[in-house]
Design a protein around this motif. Structure first.
Motif, PDB file in Angstrom:
ATOM      1  N   GLU A   1       0.828  -1.214   0.000  1.00 48.52           N
ATOM      2  CA  GLU A   1       0.000   0.000   0.000  1.00 48.52           C
ATOM      3  C   GLU A   1       0.860   1.260   0.000  1.00 48.52           C
ATOM      4  N   LEU A   2       2.012   1.236   0.675  1.00 45.21           N
ATOM      5  CA  LEU A   2       2.921   2.379   0.610  1.00 45.21           C
ATOM      6  C   LEU A   2       3.382   2.613  -0.823  1.00 45.21           C
ATOM      7  N   THR A   3       3.622   1.521  -1.560  1.00 43.67           N
ATOM      8  CA  THR A   3       4.015   1.637  -2.960  1.00 43.67           C
ATOM      9  C   THR A   3       2.895   2.259  -3.778  1.00 43.67           C
ATOM     10  N   ALA A   4       1.665   1.831  -3.516  1.00 46.99           N
ATOM     11  CA  ALA A   4       0.519   2.398  -4.236  1.00 46.99           C
ATOM     12  C   ALA A   4       0.394   3.898  -3.945  1.00 46.99           C
ATOM     13  N   HIS A   5       0.578   4.289  -2.681  1.00 44.22           N
ATOM     14  CA  HIS A   5       0.538   5.711  -2.332  1.00 44.22           C
ATOM     15  C   HIS A   5       1.639   6.478  -3.064  1.00 44.22           C
ATOM     16  N   ALA A   6       2.833   5.890  -3.153  1.00 51.67           N
ATOM     17  CA  ALA A   6       3.930   6.553  -3.861  1.00 51.67           C
ATOM     18  C   ALA A   6       3.589   6.745  -5.334  1.00 51.67           C
ATOM     19  N   LEU A   7       3.026   5.704  -5.965  1.00 48.72           N
ATOM     20  CA  LEU A   7       2.639   5.814  -7.368  1.00 48.72           C
ATOM     21  C   LEU A   7       1.621   6.934  -7.571  1.00 48.72           C
ATOM     22  N   HIS A   8       0.700   7.074  -6.628  1.00 51.42           N
ATOM     23  CA  HIS A   8      -0.303   8.147  -6.720  1.00 51.42           C
ATOM     24  C   HIS A   8       0.331   9.518  -6.502  1.00 51.42           C
ATOM     25  N   THR A   9       1.126   9.651  -5.442  1.00 53.27           N
ATOM     26  CA  THR A   9       1.708  10.944  -5.076  1.00 53.27           C
ATOM     27  C   THR A   9       2.639  11.478  -6.156  1.00 53.27           C
ATOM     28  N   LEU A  10       3.350  10.579  -6.844  1.00 55.93           N
ATOM     29  CA  LEU A  10       4.313  11.004  -7.862  1.00 55.93           C
ATOM     30  C   LEU A  10       3.684  11.156  -9.243  1.00 55.93           C
ATOM     31  N   SER A  11       2.401  10.868  -9.365  1.00 60.75           N
ATOM     32  CA  SER A  11       1.744  10.911 -10.668  1.00 60.75           C
ATOM     33  C   SER A  11       1.081  12.255 -10.926  1.00 60.75           C
ATOM     34  N   SER A  12       0.580  12.429 -12.133  1.00 58.78           N
ATOM     35  CA  SER A  12      -0.154  13.649 -12.480  1.00 58.78           C
ATOM     36  C   SER A  12      -1.518  13.691 -11.805  1.00 58.78           C
TER      37      SER A  12
END
Length: 444
Positions: free
Chosen positions: A167-178
């Protein structure tokens, strides 16, 4: 004050430093101006005579250490020291420093400085990446892959064991995305019944089923313009997999009990601890859905595959626990370090955090000992199996060691259920898992 002096005060100081070093490792005392007052025997041996009473710490290390020390002290952080310049042959190339404040009231009494050698194979510089911490090179490479994946709009499938940080990885993917300014929604596909999961994902209209007293938008619509994280997606029933595939293909949902499709704009990040290709082969997961979800696959390593991170992570968790007040743990006893490094960590980083909290609460004093670790770290392999009178089952035989054949028979008897097999053997699942790994030997 000088350890080389004579008389009762010098001897009392020697004894105090010996006691302190037995608890906290190599230790020296400095005053408020960072001048060395005294060195313990371990500290003197570690520094190879580089520092003597009366000198300032900066004379052995880099300039500006005094201010760095005060900063580290205020933040309750360890301070890495640069390589010892012109150090004696055999002196360590790098050390890590911890400081214990000796202030009394408003009067600064200096610090007790505890030193530790930084291993040459410690894995390189550390990195904290959106809640994921490492000093392992392959984890840092994974972080760069996550950054690249975040820049695209492609669906991402995160594969990893429980507690590895999906889930931390999923949050990172969201935070770093457009889509970072949009919502992030998460749902565990294994935690809900099929009917409730369908309603939670796609929404429902009023009157669709008993208890549906009002319309509900569902996670796909609530995540509009953002990211939807589908945890444990492999546990989704086949009939729902077909509906999920339709949403991914049409970019629209039909709520439960509804007739009209509603457009949705969502990026999907899915996660599982299972191998989806194997699930497809066994008929439990749709191949077409797998390809839709697995555009960018990310594999999170287990903690067992990050041996250089185990003790540093444990130390970070202890620092957080120390900051809450109460017990202040300064170091691990050698047997505790060994047990932590040898343990298989089936719960990964989440389990490590829980183990540190248990040990912090259960123990006393500045040294975390092996006795303070949870019971699973100390369970002996002392129970075996013997045939029962009926001849077709096995029962525990007290006092006999558990063999690999015992474990295989127990697994066969319980149709491969490790929890039941461990209960039959009278050992924990962790012990059974560890024995299977030990007996399997190195993998090619």
């Amino acid at each position: 004050m000088n350890l080389g002096g004579e008389g009762p005060p010098a001897e009392a100081l020697r004894q105090s430093l010996r006691a302190l070093e037995s608890l906290a490792g190599p230790t020296l005392l400095i005053d408020a101006q960072t001048r060395v007052l005294a060195l313990g025997a371990q500290a003197s041996a570690l520094l190879k005579g580089r520092l003597k009473p009366g000198q300032r710490l900066a004379e052995a290390f880099e300039a500006g250490l005094a201010e760095k020390l005060r900063t580290a002290l205020r933040a309750h952080e360890e301070l890495p020291l640069a390589s010892l310049e012109a150090a004696s042959p055999g002196a360590p190339s790098a050390l890590r420093l911890r400081a214990t404040d000796l202030t009394e009231g408003n009067r600064s009494g200096g610090w007790a400085i505890h030193l530790a050698v930084v291993p040459e194979d410690s894995g390189g510089p550390e990195e904290l990446f959106h809640g994921l911490w490492t000093q392992e090179p392959h984890m840092r490479r994974l972080f760069r892959t996550i950054e690249r994946a975040a820049r695209s709009g492609a669906s991402v499938l995160v594969r990893g064991e429980s507690g590895t940080g999906k889930e931390l990885t999923a949050h990172a993917l969201h935070t770093l995305s457009s889509r970072a300014k949009g919502p992030f929604r998460a749902i565990n596909c294994a935690a809900l019944s099929p009917s409730l999961l369908e309603s939670e994902l796609f929404g429902h209209v009023r009157g669709a089923f008993t208890g549906a007293v009002r319309d509900s938008p569902g996670h796909f619509r609530l995540a509009g313009g953002g990211t939807l994280f589908l945890d444990e997606v492999a546990e989704m029933p086949l009939e729902l997999q077909a509906k999920l595939l339709r949403v991914l293909e049409t970019h629209s949902v039909i709520p439960v009990g509804g007739r009209e499709s509603i457009s949705v704009d969502v990026r999907i990040v899915a996660a599982t601890h299972r191998a989806l290709r194997r699930e497809v082969e066994q008929g439990r997961f749709r191949a077409d859905l797998m390809y839709r979800l697995r555009v960018v696959p990310l594999f999170l390593p287990s903690l067992r595959e990050r041996p250089g991170d185990i003790l540093p992570l444990a130390g970070r968790f202890l620092k957080d626990l120390n900051a809450r007040g109460g017990r202040q743990v300064l170091r691990f006893a050698a047997p505790a370090r060994r047990l932590l490094q040898e343990y298989p960590w089936p719960g990964n980083v989440r389990e490590l955090r829980n183990v540190m909290e248990y040990a912090h609460v259960m123990g006393e004093g500045p040294v975390l000992s092996e006795a303070e670790l949870p019971p699973e770290f100390h369970e002996p392999l002392s129970v075996g199996l013997k045939p029962s009178n009926a001849g077709d089952t096995h029962r525990p035989a007290i006092g006999a060691p558990v063999s690999l054949d015992d474990i295989r028979r127990a697994l066969a008897q319980t149709q491969g259920n490790r929890a039941k097999a461990a209960a039959l053997l009278g050992i924990s699942r962790i012990t059974l898992w560890r024995r299977l790994r030990q007996d399997a030997g190195p993998r090619g």
